[in-house]
Design a protein around this motif. Structure first.
Motif, PDB file in Angstrom:
ATOM      1  N   VAL A  92       0.885  -1.240  -0.050  1.00 39.49           N
ATOM      2  CA  VAL A  92       0.060  -0.109   0.060  1.00 39.49           C
ATOM      3  C   VAL A  92       0.801   1.335  -0.171  1.00 39.49           C
ATOM      4  O   VAL A  92       0.587   2.370  -0.655  1.00 39.49           O
ATOM      5  CB  VAL A  92      -1.014  -0.074   1.141  1.00 39.49           C
ATOM      6  CG1 VAL A  92      -1.642   1.300   1.415  1.00 39.49           C
ATOM      7  CG2 VAL A  92      -2.019  -0.981   1.069  1.00 39.49           C
ATOM      8  N   LYS A  93       2.045   1.297   0.665  1.00 38.31           N
ATOM      9  CA  LYS A  93       2.907   2.306   0.720  1.00 38.31           C
ATOM     10  C   LYS A  93       3.564   2.597  -0.642  1.00 38.31           C
ATOM     11  O   LYS A  93       3.433   3.844  -0.889  1.00 38.31           O
ATOM     12  CB  LYS A  93       3.824   2.085   1.918  1.00 38.31           C
ATOM     13  CG  LYS A  93       5.029   3.211   1.891  1.00 38.31           C
ATOM     14  CD  LYS A  93       6.144   2.922   3.057  1.00 38.31           C
ATOM     15  CE  LYS A  93       7.078   3.812   3.370  1.00 38.31           C
ATOM     16  NZ  LYS A  93       8.097   3.695   4.235  1.00 38.31           N
ATOM     17  N   GLU A  94       3.847   1.561  -1.246  1.00 39.71           N
ATOM     18  CA  GLU A  94       4.382   1.962  -2.641  1.00 39.71           C
ATOM     19  C   GLU A  94       3.200   2.338  -3.632  1.00 39.71           C
ATOM     20  O   GLU A  94       3.652   3.314  -4.615  1.00 39.71           O
ATOM     21  CB  GLU A  94       4.726   0.486  -3.279  1.00 39.71           C
ATOM     22  CG  GLU A  94       5.917  -0.226  -2.525  1.00 39.71           C
ATOM     23  CD  GLU A  94       6.732  -1.510  -2.909  1.00 39.71           C
ATOM     24  OE1 GLU A  94       6.066  -1.745  -4.203  1.00 39.71           O
ATOM     25  OE2 GLU A  94       7.210  -2.176  -2.368  1.00 39.71           O
ATOM     26  N   MET A  95       2.130   1.837  -3.531  1.00 41.38           N
ATOM     27  CA  MET A  95       0.964   2.418  -4.357  1.00 41.38           C
ATOM     28  C   MET A  95       0.721   3.865  -4.139  1.00 41.38           C
ATOM     29  O   MET A  95       0.341   4.437  -4.847  1.00 41.38           O
ATOM     30  CB  MET A  95      -0.148   1.554  -4.275  1.00 41.38           C
ATOM     31  CG  MET A  95      -0.320   0.192  -4.879  1.00 41.38           C
ATOM     32  SD  MET A  95      -1.881  -0.852  -4.713  1.00 41.38           S
ATOM     33  CE  MET A  95      -1.258  -1.539  -3.313  1.00 41.38           C
ATOM     34  N   LEU A  96       0.678   4.194  -2.752  1.00 44.48           N
ATOM     35  CA  LEU A  96       0.436   5.641  -2.415  1.00 44.48           C
ATOM     36  C   LEU A  96       1.515   6.500  -2.986  1.00 44.48           C
ATOM     37  O   LEU A  96       1.484   7.586  -3.283  1.00 44.48           O
ATOM     38  CB  LEU A  96       0.544   5.629  -0.832  1.00 44.48           C
ATOM     39  CG  LEU A  96       0.186   6.959  -0.380  1.00 44.48           C
ATOM     40  CD1 LEU A  96      -1.363   7.579  -0.800  1.00 44.48           C
ATOM     41  CD2 LEU A  96       0.103   7.261   1.052  1.00 44.48           C
ATOM     42  N   ALA A  97       2.883   6.131  -2.823  1.00 46.62           N
ATOM     43  CA  ALA A  97       4.005   6.818  -3.361  1.00 46.62           C
ATOM     44  C   ALA A  97       3.875   6.924  -5.019  1.00 46.62           C
ATOM     45  O   ALA A  97       4.264   7.899  -5.309  1.00 46.62           O
ATOM     46  CB  ALA A  97       5.343   6.022  -3.182  1.00 46.62           C
ATOM     47  N   ASN A  98       3.174   6.098  -5.475  1.00 48.73           N
ATOM     48  CA  ASN A  98       2.861   6.285  -6.815  1.00 48.73           C
ATOM     49  C   ASN A  98       1.546   7.255  -7.420  1.00 48.73           C
ATOM     50  O   ASN A  98       1.037   7.252  -8.525  1.00 48.73           O
ATOM     51  CB  ASN A  98       2.791   4.934  -7.738  1.00 48.73           C
ATOM     52  CG  ASN A  98       4.186   4.248  -7.604  1.00 48.73           C
ATOM     53  OD1 ASN A  98       5.060   4.988  -7.823  1.00 48.73           O
ATOM     54  ND2 ASN A  98       4.492   2.901  -7.306  1.00 48.73           N
ATOM     55  N   GLY A  99       0.658   7.662  -6.205  1.00 51.88           N
ATOM     56  CA  GLY A  99      -0.230   8.546  -6.371  1.00 51.88           C
ATOM     57  C   GLY A  99      -1.600   7.922  -6.214  1.00 51.88           C
ATOM     58  O   GLY A  99      -2.558   8.569  -6.646  1.00 51.88           O
TER      59      GLY A  99
END
Length: 150
Positions: A92-99
């Protein structure tokens, strides 16, 4: 507009008490950080998700250590569940970092749905085990304002 799909953010109640003070204190903190993530404004999501992930790391490491140090017989399933929740958080952190904020909001809501069952079925037996190991018996837990099924 409500930033989360939940009607209400996760909130502490005596229903979640397990009778092992260190675990209950950690669970209160879990409820707080997840509740704050559930109601986060868009610009707060990254910081609040990070707070949840930091909490989960400490929370689960602490419980995993208790299980290992006391030779808790049901540790494998419990530890595996902790690992899965942490892994999902990192995704989820990675997806959030990708917007993409939607998975973060769903993660917050899913943690709020998951936690009461996890506490009842995995943490409560651990709390009882730890109390038996330390005091020779299970804790008496008084849950104010909680209706009991007959």
């Amino acid at each position: 507009m409500n930033p989360t799909e939940s009607d209400q953010p996760l909130a502490w109640s005596d229903r979640l008490l397990l009778g092992h003070s260190p675990m209950d204190d950690t669970h209160r903190e879990f409820v707080e950080v997840v509740g704050l993530l559930q109601v986060a404004a868009e610009h707060e999501l990254a910081e609040r998700l990070e707070n949840v992930l930091i909490h989960l790391e400490r929370h689960f490491r602490e419980e995993d250590t208790w299980m290992r140090d006391t030779s808790y017989p049901a540790a494998d399933c419990h530890v595996d569940e902790h690992a899965a929740v942490r892994a999902s958080g990192q995704e989820v952190k990675e997806m959030l970092a990708n917007g993409n904020s939607e998975p973060c909001r769903r993660y917050a809501d899913e943690l709020a749905k998951w936690f009461p069952g996890h506490a009842d079925y995995l943490d409560a037996p651990l709390a009882q085990w730890l109390s038996r190991k330390r005091f020779g018996g299970t804790p008496v837990v008084i849950k104010r304002g909680v209706a009991h099924a007959e």
